[in-house]
Design a protein around this motif. Structure first.
Motif, PDB file in Angstrom:
ATOM      1  N   ARG A 165       8.683   9.651   8.080  1.00  0.00           N
ATOM      2  CA  ARG A 165       7.303   9.628   7.622  1.00  0.00           C
ATOM      3  C   ARG A 165       7.012   8.304   6.906  1.00  0.00           C
ATOM      4  O   ARG A 165       7.830   7.809   6.133  1.00  0.00           O
ATOM      5  N   VAL A 166       5.830   7.738   7.166  1.00  0.00           N
ATOM      6  CA  VAL A 166       5.448   6.484   6.521  1.00  0.00           C
ATOM      7  C   VAL A 166       5.198   6.736   5.038  1.00  0.00           C
ATOM      8  O   VAL A 166       4.430   7.624   4.665  1.00  0.00           O
ATOM      9  N   VAL A 167       5.863   5.958   4.190  1.00  0.00           N
ATOM     10  CA  VAL A 167       5.692   6.110   2.751  1.00  0.00           C
ATOM     11  C   VAL A 167       5.072   4.857   2.122  1.00  0.00           C
ATOM     12  O   VAL A 167       4.520   4.906   1.024  1.00  0.00           O
ATOM     13  N   ARG A 168       5.173   3.696   2.815  1.00  0.00           N
ATOM     14  CA  ARG A 168       4.642   2.451   2.272  1.00  0.00           C
ATOM     15  C   ARG A 168       4.340   1.494   3.416  1.00  0.00           C
ATOM     16  O   ARG A 168       5.051   1.451   4.405  1.00  0.00           O
ATOM     17  N   VAL A 169       3.267   0.744   3.266  1.00  0.00           N
ATOM     18  CA  VAL A 169       2.934  -0.327   4.211  1.00  0.00           C
ATOM     19  C   VAL A 169       2.800  -1.622   3.425  1.00  0.00           C
ATOM     20  O   VAL A 169       2.053  -1.681   2.439  1.00  0.00           O
ATOM     21  N   SER A 170       3.534  -2.637   3.845  1.00  0.00           N
ATOM     22  CA  SER A 170       3.497  -3.942   3.188  1.00  0.00           C
ATOM     23  C   SER A 170       3.038  -4.987   4.201  1.00  0.00           C
ATOM     24  O   SER A 170       3.276  -4.851   5.401  1.00  0.00           O
ATOM     25  N   GLY A 171       2.381  -6.019   3.707  1.00  0.00           N
ATOM     26  CA  GLY A 171       1.892  -7.019   4.662  1.00  0.00           C
ATOM     27  C   GLY A 171       1.613  -8.364   4.039  1.00  0.00           C
ATOM     28  O   GLY A 171       1.706  -8.562   2.820  1.00  0.00           O
ATOM     29  N   VAL A 172       1.295  -9.295   4.911  1.00  0.00           N
ATOM     30  CA  VAL A 172       0.968 -10.665   4.527  1.00  0.00           C
ATOM     31  C   VAL A 172      -0.349 -11.038   5.206  1.00  0.00           C
ATOM     32  O   VAL A 172      -0.561 -10.731   6.383  1.00  0.00           O
ATOM     33  N   THR A 173      -1.233 -11.696   4.464  1.00  0.00           N
ATOM     34  CA  THR A 173      -2.503 -12.198   4.997  1.00  0.00           C
ATOM     35  C   THR A 173      -2.489 -13.720   4.938  1.00  0.00           C
ATOM     36  O   THR A 173      -2.135 -14.296   3.903  1.00  0.00           O
ATOM     37  N   VAL A 174      -2.863 -14.366   6.031  1.00  0.00           N
ATOM     38  CA  VAL A 174      -2.905 -15.831   6.100  1.00  0.00           C
ATOM     39  C   VAL A 174      -4.326 -16.264   6.431  1.00  0.00           C
ATOM     40  O   VAL A 174      -4.932 -15.776   7.383  1.00  0.00           O
ATOM     41  N   TRP A 198       0.863  -1.185   0.000  1.00  0.00           N
ATOM     42  CA  TRP A 198       0.000   0.000   0.000  1.00  0.00           C
ATOM     43  C   TRP A 198       0.897   1.231   0.000  1.00  0.00           C
ATOM     44  O   TRP A 198       1.621   1.478   0.956  1.00  0.00           O
ATOM     45  N   ASP A 199       0.859   1.965  -1.112  1.00  0.00           N
ATOM     46  CA  ASP A 199       1.621   3.203  -1.205  1.00  0.00           C
ATOM     47  C   ASP A 199       0.900   4.254  -0.365  1.00  0.00           C
ATOM     48  O   ASP A 199      -0.179   4.725  -0.721  1.00  0.00           O
ATOM     49  N   TRP A 200       1.510   4.616   0.773  1.00  0.00           N
ATOM     50  CA  TRP A 200       0.863   5.509   1.740  1.00  0.00           C
ATOM     51  C   TRP A 200       0.683   6.916   1.181  1.00  0.00           C
ATOM     52  O   TRP A 200      -0.215   7.652   1.607  1.00  0.00           O
ATOM     53  N   ILE A 201       1.518   7.279   0.211  1.00  0.00           N
ATOM     54  CA  ILE A 201       1.478   8.644  -0.337  1.00  0.00           C
ATOM     55  C   ILE A 201       0.435   8.754  -1.447  1.00  0.00           C
ATOM     56  O   ILE A 201      -0.453   9.613  -1.419  1.00  0.00           O
ATOM     57  N   SER A 202       0.522   7.829  -2.446  1.00  0.00           N
ATOM     58  CA  SER A 202      -0.392   7.917  -3.593  1.00  0.00           C
ATOM     59  C   SER A 202      -1.709   7.173  -3.359  1.00  0.00           C
ATOM     60  O   SER A 202      -2.705   7.434  -4.053  1.00  0.00           O
ATOM     61  N   GLY A 203      -1.705   6.253  -2.416  1.00  0.00           N
ATOM     62  CA  GLY A 203      -2.914   5.481  -2.156  1.00  0.00           C
ATOM     63  C   GLY A 203      -3.064   4.258  -3.024  1.00  0.00           C
ATOM     64  O   GLY A 203      -4.080   3.549  -2.943  1.00  0.00           O
ATOM     65  N   ASP A 204      -2.055   3.969  -3.869  1.00  0.00           N
ATOM     66  CA  ASP A 204      -2.124   2.800  -4.757  1.00  0.00           C
ATOM     67  C   ASP A 204      -1.910   1.509  -3.960  1.00  0.00           C
ATOM     68  O   ASP A 204      -1.086   1.453  -3.042  1.00  0.00           O
ATOM     69  N   TRP A 205      -2.665   0.455  -4.356  1.00  0.00           N
ATOM     70  CA  TRP A 205      -2.553  -0.863  -3.722  1.00  0.00           C
ATOM     71  C   TRP A 205      -2.012  -1.873  -4.732  1.00  0.00           C
ATOM     72  O   TRP A 205      -2.239  -1.749  -5.941  1.00  0.00           O
ATOM     73  N   MET A 206      -1.332  -2.894  -4.208  1.00  0.00           N
ATOM     74  CA  MET A 206      -0.903  -4.024  -5.030  1.00  0.00           C
ATOM     75  C   MET A 206      -1.232  -5.306  -4.269  1.00  0.00           C
ATOM     76  O   MET A 206      -0.799  -5.494  -3.140  1.00  0.00           O
ATOM     77  N   TRP A 207      -2.028  -6.179  -4.894  1.00  0.00           N
ATOM     78  CA  TRP A 207      -2.327  -7.496  -4.328  1.00  0.00           C
ATOM     79  C   TRP A 207      -1.730  -8.574  -5.225  1.00  0.00           C
ATOM     80  O   TRP A 207      -1.772  -8.448  -6.471  1.00  0.00           O
ATOM     81  N   ASP A 208      -1.211  -9.638  -4.596  1.00  0.00           N
ATOM     82  CA  ASP A 208      -0.781 -10.770  -5.413  1.00  0.00           C
ATOM     83  C   ASP A 208      -1.956 -11.749  -5.573  1.00  0.00           C
ATOM     84  O   ASP A 208      -3.063 -11.526  -5.055  1.00  0.00           O
ATOM     85  N   GLU A 209      -1.720 -12.835  -6.281  1.00  0.00           N
ATOM     86  CA  GLU A 209      -2.795 -13.792  -6.566  1.00  0.00           C
ATOM     87  C   GLU A 209      -3.354 -14.417  -5.285  1.00  0.00           C
ATOM     88  O   GLU A 209      -4.565 -14.634  -5.160  1.00  0.00           O
ATOM     89  N   GLY A 210      -2.468 -14.705  -4.323  1.00  0.00           N
ATOM     90  CA  GLY A 210      -2.918 -15.306  -3.071  1.00  0.00           C
ATOM     91  C   GLY A 210      -3.888 -14.413  -2.313  1.00  0.00           C
ATOM     92  O   GLY A 210      -4.865 -14.889  -1.726  1.00  0.00           O
ATOM     93  N   GLN A 211      -3.641 -13.098  -2.349  1.00  0.00           N
ATOM     94  CA  GLN A 211      -4.523 -12.154  -1.657  1.00  0.00           C
ATOM     95  C   GLN A 211      -5.920 -12.156  -2.294  1.00  0.00           C
ATOM     96  O   GLN A 211      -6.938 -12.152  -1.597  1.00  0.00           O
ATOM     97  N   TYR A 212      -5.960 -12.147  -3.617  1.00  0.00           N
ATOM     98  CA  TYR A 212      -7.256 -12.201  -4.307  1.00  0.00           C
ATOM     99  C   TYR A 212      -8.001 -13.496  -3.961  1.00  0.00           C
ATOM    100  O   TYR A 212      -9.217 -13.489  -3.744  1.00  0.00           O
ATOM    101  N   ASN A 213      -7.269 -14.620  -3.919  1.00  0.00           N
ATOM    102  CA  ASN A 213      -7.897 -15.909  -3.632  1.00  0.00           C
ATOM    103  C   ASN A 213      -8.507 -15.934  -2.230  1.00  0.00           C
ATOM    104  O   ASN A 213      -9.597 -16.474  -2.020  1.00  0.00           O
ATOM    105  N   ILE A 214      -7.793 -15.371  -1.257  1.00  0.00           N
ATOM    106  CA  ILE A 214      -8.302 -15.371   0.108  1.00  0.00           C
ATOM    107  C   ILE A 214      -9.610 -14.597   0.202  1.00  0.00           C
ATOM    108  O   ILE A 214     -10.570 -15.035   0.847  1.00  0.00           O
ATOM    109  N   PHE A 215      -9.682 -13.455  -0.454  1.00  0.00           N
ATOM    110  CA  PHE A 215     -10.882 -12.616  -0.379  1.00  0.00           C
ATOM    111  C   PHE A 215     -11.977 -13.062  -1.349  1.00  0.00           C
ATOM    112  O   PHE A 215     -13.078 -12.514  -1.319  1.00  0.00           O
ATOM    113  N   GLY A 216     -11.681 -14.056  -2.198  1.00  0.00           N
ATOM    114  CA  GLY A 216     -12.700 -14.578  -3.104  1.00  0.00           C
ATOM    115  C   GLY A 216     -13.074 -13.638  -4.233  1.00  0.00           C
ATOM    116  O   GLY A 216     -14.222 -13.653  -4.698  1.00  0.00           O
TER     117      GLY A 216
END
Length: 495
Positions: free
Chosen positions: A265-274, A179-197
């Motif tokens: 200053r926070v510029v990016r937040v990255s994470g993992v969902t299980v 999650w780009d904290w400045i521009s607001g852009d998000w990036m999800w990988d395939e696993g993230q999409y699969n978890i959320f259906g």
């Protein structure tokens, strides 16, 4: 180029099984290391770098679960893949215990060679690739340090992305995001999409859409995380639920880390969902099982307490024998129900268990169809049959070789009718008062099961007729018009 061989540790106390595993796995071309006990396996691990451990669950002195726990306690082996082999039926609780100890898979006996080779090969390749990736990372870091700051930042970003992707692929049911904290852009990988259906073709990743997929009770978790990062928190972890577009609720655990610029200053937040839905369901099943075991234990103790309270005898020995006989009858039906996972018991099996202590030859005649009893019905009827057999062996037809007993039963519209007819024994007289056996039989059949029990004390032998509802609805009906004095007394005593 020939790939580097990895070490595979085989642990089993039986030489023949170790030899079989060697034959099955030799085609993999890896180094097979043998250990005939848990302690020998620990010695090997301290001296040798091991990629995969194949361990038998049942071993003397130190079994597979205990060995796994000791291995996981050592920092070097916390990520070593362990596969359990079990020759016994493995329950959900045993599997849960194994996974908690660090097992990555189970292989049942008899072992299918192709399956075992495939499982071992996957983890051996994962170990080899991990080692190669570690070496490449060290080389890359050395090169990056020699280059400009701009190239170093670009390479670090690529490495972080690849590490997240590798972790998600290796662990399964995982997804990574940026999650780009400045521009607001998000990036999800395939696993993230699969978890959320959802899919990238029909779902735009933004705070509003993500929040719409969160369980209403867990939306505050997202707001809290954003607030924490704004306060300067660098890492955050929480459990939350999502509701997929098809309505399915899934449990997840999310871990996020912030990247800051030179000013902090926070510029990016990255994470993992299980996705931890299966783990949550296993915990629920375990809690349900614990409550069920507690309920059944209390019921068994209440029955035993009633037996002890109401049994009467003129001598201590006779009292002890009577109590032991009734409690043993309860234990026998409990064993039958346990073997069926408390789904029920066959009536013929209950009768056979009560007949087992006697050598009666052709004195008893049985006739009737196969009847499946509910657990509560089986327990109650088993105690009633025990009283009938015990009284007959002491005073009735089964007390002499000339006596005969006929038991037949039939089912009509969910009502079991069982007839007990004695003949050829001592002369029968109608008892002046009812003992505990008769009173408990009446109480159990009429009050507990909503059935009927009739006794005809004929001179030539006792004739007893039991009518027992087989459905839960009928079994809960009010007591019949027949004598329920024994039922009331038993209820008061066990109250």
């Amino acid at each position: 180029m020939d790939q580097e061989k990895v070490n595979i540790l085989l642990v089993d106390d039986q030489p023949a099984k170790l030899l079989a595993y060697e034959v099955i796995l030799k085609d993999l071309g890896e180094n097979l290391v043998i250990a005939s006990s848990g302690r020998e396996a620990l010695e090997v691990l301290l001296k040798t770098e091991i990629a995969v451990i194949l361990v038998d669950v049942c071993m003397p002195e130190l079994d597979g679960f205990e060995l796994a726990a000791m291995i996981r306690e050592h920092p070097r082996f916390q990520k070593t893949a362990m596969i359990f082999i079990s020759a016994i039926q493995v329950s959900d609780i045993d599997r849960l215990r194994g996974y908690e100890m660090g097992a990555v898979d189970y292989v049942p006996v008899p072992v299918v060679p192709e399956v075992l080779r495939a499982k071992i090969k996957v983890f051996a390749e994962l170990y080899r690739k991990t080692r190669e990736l570690e070496r490449l990372n060290h080389e890359l870091e050395d090169r990056v340090r020699a280059r400009t700051a701009e190239l170093e930042a670009s390479t670090a970003k690529l490495r972080e992305s690849e590490q997240r992707r590798s972790m998600a692929i290796a662990a399964g049911k995982m997804g990574s995001w940026d999650w780009d904290w400045i521009s607001g852009d998000w990036m999800w990988d395939e696993g993230q999409y699969n978890i959320f259906g959802v899919g990238p073709e029909n779902f735009e990743v933004n705070p509003a859409n993500v929040q719409a997929l969160l369980h209403p009770d867990d939306v505050d978790q997202l707001r809290k995380a954003i607030a924490e990062f704004n306060k300067g928190t660098r890492a955050y972890e929480t459990e939350f639920r999502i509701i997929r577009p098809d309505g399915e609720v899934r449990w997840c655990v999310g871990t996020a880390a912030a990247t800051t610029d030179e000013s902090g200053r926070v510029v990016r937040v990255s994470g993992v969902t299980v996705d931890i839905t299966e783990r949550k369901r296993a915990e629920e099943r375990q809690n349900l099982l614990a409550r069920e075991v507690d309920h059944r234990a209390k019921n068994a103790l209440a029955l035993a307490q009633s037996i002890v309270r109401l049994t009467r005898a003129d001598e201590v020995k006779a009292y002890v024998n009577a109590v032991e006989g009734r409690i043993n009858a309860l234990a026998r039906v409990h064993t039958i129900l346990s073997l069926s996972s408390w789904q029920g018991a066959e009536l013929s099996r209950l009768i056979d268990e009560e007949l087992a202590p006697y050598s009666l030859g052709d004195q008893i005649k049985l006739a009737g169809p196969e009847v499946q009893l509910l657990p509560a019905t089986a327990q109650t009827l088993a105690l009633a049959l025990h009283e009938l057999f015990t009284n007959s062996a002491k005073y009735g037809a089964l007390s002499t070789r000339a006596g005969r007993l006929a038991i037949d039963w039939q089912v009509d519209e969910e009502l079991l009718t069982l007839s007990w007819e004695e003949s050829g024994g001592p002369l029968v007289k109608t008892p002046k008062s009812r003992g505990f056996g008769t009173r408990s039989l009446l109480a159990s059949i009429e009050s507990q099961l909503g059935g009927q029990a009739q006794f005809d004390w004929r001179a030539e032998g006792l004739l007893c007729r039991l009518e027992v509802p087989l459905t839960r609805k009928t079994a809960a009906a009010a007591p019949s018009k027949f004598d329920t004095a024994g039922a009331a007394e038993l209820q008061r005593a066990s109250g």
